[in-house]
Scaffold this motif. Structure first.
Motif, PDB file in Angstrom:
ATOM      1  N   SER A   1       0.968  -1.180   0.069  1.00 25.93           N
ATOM      2  CA  SER A   1       0.047   0.063  -0.230  1.00 25.93           C
ATOM      3  C   SER A   1       0.811   1.167  -0.089  1.00 25.93           C
ATOM      4  N   ALA A   2       0.140   2.445  -0.368  1.00 32.18           N
ATOM      5  CA  ALA A   2       0.972   3.612  -0.158  1.00 32.18           C
ATOM      6  C   ALA A   2       1.674   3.917   0.957  1.00 32.18           C
ATOM      7  N   ALA A   3       0.885   3.555   2.068  1.00 32.85           N
ATOM      8  CA  ALA A   3       1.290   3.735   3.691  1.00 32.85           C
ATOM      9  C   ALA A   3       2.519   2.945   3.822  1.00 32.85           C
ATOM     10  N   GLN A   4       2.617   1.674   3.247  1.00 33.96           N
ATOM     11  CA  GLN A   4       3.715   0.939   3.502  1.00 33.96           C
ATOM     12  C   GLN A   4       4.980   1.134   2.755  1.00 33.96           C
ATOM     13  N   ALA A   5       4.715   1.996   1.641  1.00 34.07           N
ATOM     14  CA  ALA A   5       5.869   2.263   0.518  1.00 34.07           C
ATOM     15  C   ALA A   5       6.891   3.408   1.221  1.00 34.07           C
ATOM     16  N   GLN A   6       7.743   3.038   1.845  1.00 34.19           N
ATOM     17  CA  GLN A   6       8.645   3.716   2.500  1.00 34.19           C
ATOM     18  C   GLN A   6       9.987   4.245   2.116  1.00 34.19           C
ATOM     19  N   LYS A   7      10.283   3.444   0.856  1.00 34.92           N
ATOM     20  CA  LYS A   7      11.502   3.383   0.334  1.00 34.92           C
ATOM     21  C   LYS A   7      11.424   3.681  -1.275  1.00 34.92           C
ATOM     22  N   THR A   8      12.250   4.086  -2.051  1.00 34.59           N
ATOM     23  CA  THR A   8      12.435   4.092  -3.494  1.00 34.59           C
ATOM     24  C   THR A   8      13.027   2.802  -3.948  1.00 34.59           C
ATOM     25  N   TYR A   9      12.437   2.431  -5.131  1.00 33.07           N
ATOM     26  CA  TYR A   9      12.774   1.284  -5.901  1.00 33.07           C
ATOM     27  C   TYR A   9      12.831   1.602  -7.333  1.00 33.07           C
ATOM     28  N   VAL A  10      13.611   0.744  -8.145  1.00 35.30           N
ATOM     29  CA  VAL A  10      13.509   0.815  -9.551  1.00 35.30           C
ATOM     30  C   VAL A  10      12.591  -0.344 -10.095  1.00 35.30           C
ATOM     31  N   CYS A  11      11.672  -0.078 -10.948  1.00 38.22           N
ATOM     32  CA  CYS A  11      10.976  -1.087 -11.451  1.00 38.22           C
ATOM     33  C   CYS A  11      11.729  -1.932 -12.425  1.00 38.22           C
TER      34      CYS A  11
ATOM     35  N   PRO B   1       8.623   5.738  -6.439  1.00 33.83           N
ATOM     36  CA  PRO B   1       8.821   6.806  -5.352  1.00 33.83           C
ATOM     37  C   PRO B   1       8.362   6.197  -3.914  1.00 33.83           C
ATOM     38  N   SER B   2       8.785   6.529  -2.898  1.00 31.46           N
ATOM     39  CA  SER B   2       8.172   6.054  -1.591  1.00 31.46           C
ATOM     40  C   SER B   2       6.831   6.937  -1.595  1.00 31.46           C
ATOM     41  N   GLY B   3       5.911   6.293  -1.039  1.00 36.93           N
ATOM     42  CA  GLY B   3       4.258   6.675  -0.919  1.00 36.93           C
ATOM     43  C   GLY B   3       3.630   6.278  -2.025  1.00 36.93           C
ATOM     44  N   LEU B   4       3.879   5.441  -2.834  1.00 33.82           N
ATOM     45  CA  LEU B   4       3.430   4.947  -4.149  1.00 33.82           C
ATOM     46  C   LEU B   4       3.201   3.518  -4.059  1.00 33.82           C
ATOM     47  N   ALA B   5       1.693   3.080  -3.942  1.00 29.89           N
ATOM     48  CA  ALA B   5       1.297   1.873  -4.032  1.00 29.89           C
ATOM     49  C   ALA B   5       2.088   0.879  -5.279  1.00 29.89           C
ATOM     50  N   HIS B   6       2.469  -0.418  -4.662  1.00 24.52           N
ATOM     51  CA  HIS B   6       2.938  -1.004  -6.084  1.00 24.52           C
ATOM     52  C   HIS B   6       2.852  -2.636  -5.568  1.00 24.52           C
ATOM     53  N   VAL B   7       3.718  -3.598  -6.470  1.00 24.02           N
ATOM     54  CA  VAL B   7       3.801  -4.994  -5.989  1.00 24.02           C
ATOM     55  C   VAL B   7       5.000  -5.170  -5.722  1.00 24.02           C
ATOM     56  N   VAL B   8       5.257  -6.448  -4.856  1.00 24.57           N
ATOM     57  CA  VAL B   8       6.519  -6.964  -4.839  1.00 24.57           C
ATOM     58  C   VAL B   8       6.354  -8.358  -5.144  1.00 24.57           C
ATOM     59  N   VAL B   9       7.289  -8.910  -6.113  1.00 26.50           N
ATOM     60  CA  VAL B   9       7.056 -10.033  -6.826  1.00 26.50           C
ATOM     61  C   VAL B   9       8.254 -10.945  -6.607  1.00 26.50           C
ATOM     62  N   TRP B  10       8.133 -12.186  -6.568  1.00 30.41           N
ATOM     63  CA  TRP B  10       9.172 -13.201  -6.403  1.00 30.41           C
ATOM     64  C   TRP B  10       8.672 -14.491  -6.787  1.00 30.41           C
ATOM     65  N   ARG B  11       9.723 -15.482  -7.245  1.00 34.51           N
ATOM     66  CA  ARG B  11       9.510 -16.681  -7.602  1.00 34.51           C
ATOM     67  C   ARG B  11       8.746 -17.472  -6.668  1.00 34.51           C
ATOM     68  N   ALA B  12       7.770 -18.177  -7.054  1.00 36.45           N
ATOM     69  CA  ALA B  12       7.088 -19.077  -6.185  1.00 36.45           C
ATOM     70  C   ALA B  12       7.622 -20.396  -6.368  1.00 36.45           C
ATOM     71  N   ASP B  13       8.144 -20.957  -7.336  1.00 36.11           N
ATOM     72  CA  ASP B  13       8.524 -22.237  -7.674  1.00 36.11           C
ATOM     73  C   ASP B  13      10.117 -22.235  -7.742  1.00 36.11           C
TER      74      ASP B  13
END
Length: 94
Positions: free
Chosen positions: A41-51, A59-71
């Protein structure tokens, strides 16, 4: 004596793995691989990342998704260590 409702710290000192696995997430299939997708969520996004989808900043404060391999063959910890933060739109169109 009143009961404390505060969460006790994890004695191991590293609860990031369990904290990331807990919470709402789903599994997507992209190009023959299974991926675990967890919204941030936007409230949880506290750091800046590169998509990795577009190469632009999340940017921090922007809702996004975190993705990792499940298998992945190396196990959950290795897959979680290789997680990436994506714009929601970039992940949908990947």
């Amino acid at each position: 004596m009143p009961r404390s409702n505060r969460r006790r710290p994890d004695p191991s000192g590293d609860d990031s793995f369990e904290r990331l696995l807990a919470g709402w997430k789903r599994t997507d299939v992209r190009r023959g691989w299974e991926w675990t997708v967890q919204p941030v969520s936007a409230a949880q996004a506290q750091k800046t990342y590169v998509c990795p989808g577009c190469g632009r900043e999340i940017p921090s404060g922007l809702a996004h998704v975190v993705v990792w391999r499940a298998d992945g063959v190396l196990g959950d910890r290795a897959d979680l260590a290789a997680r990436r933060h994506w714009h929601q739109h970039c992940w949908k169109t990947a």
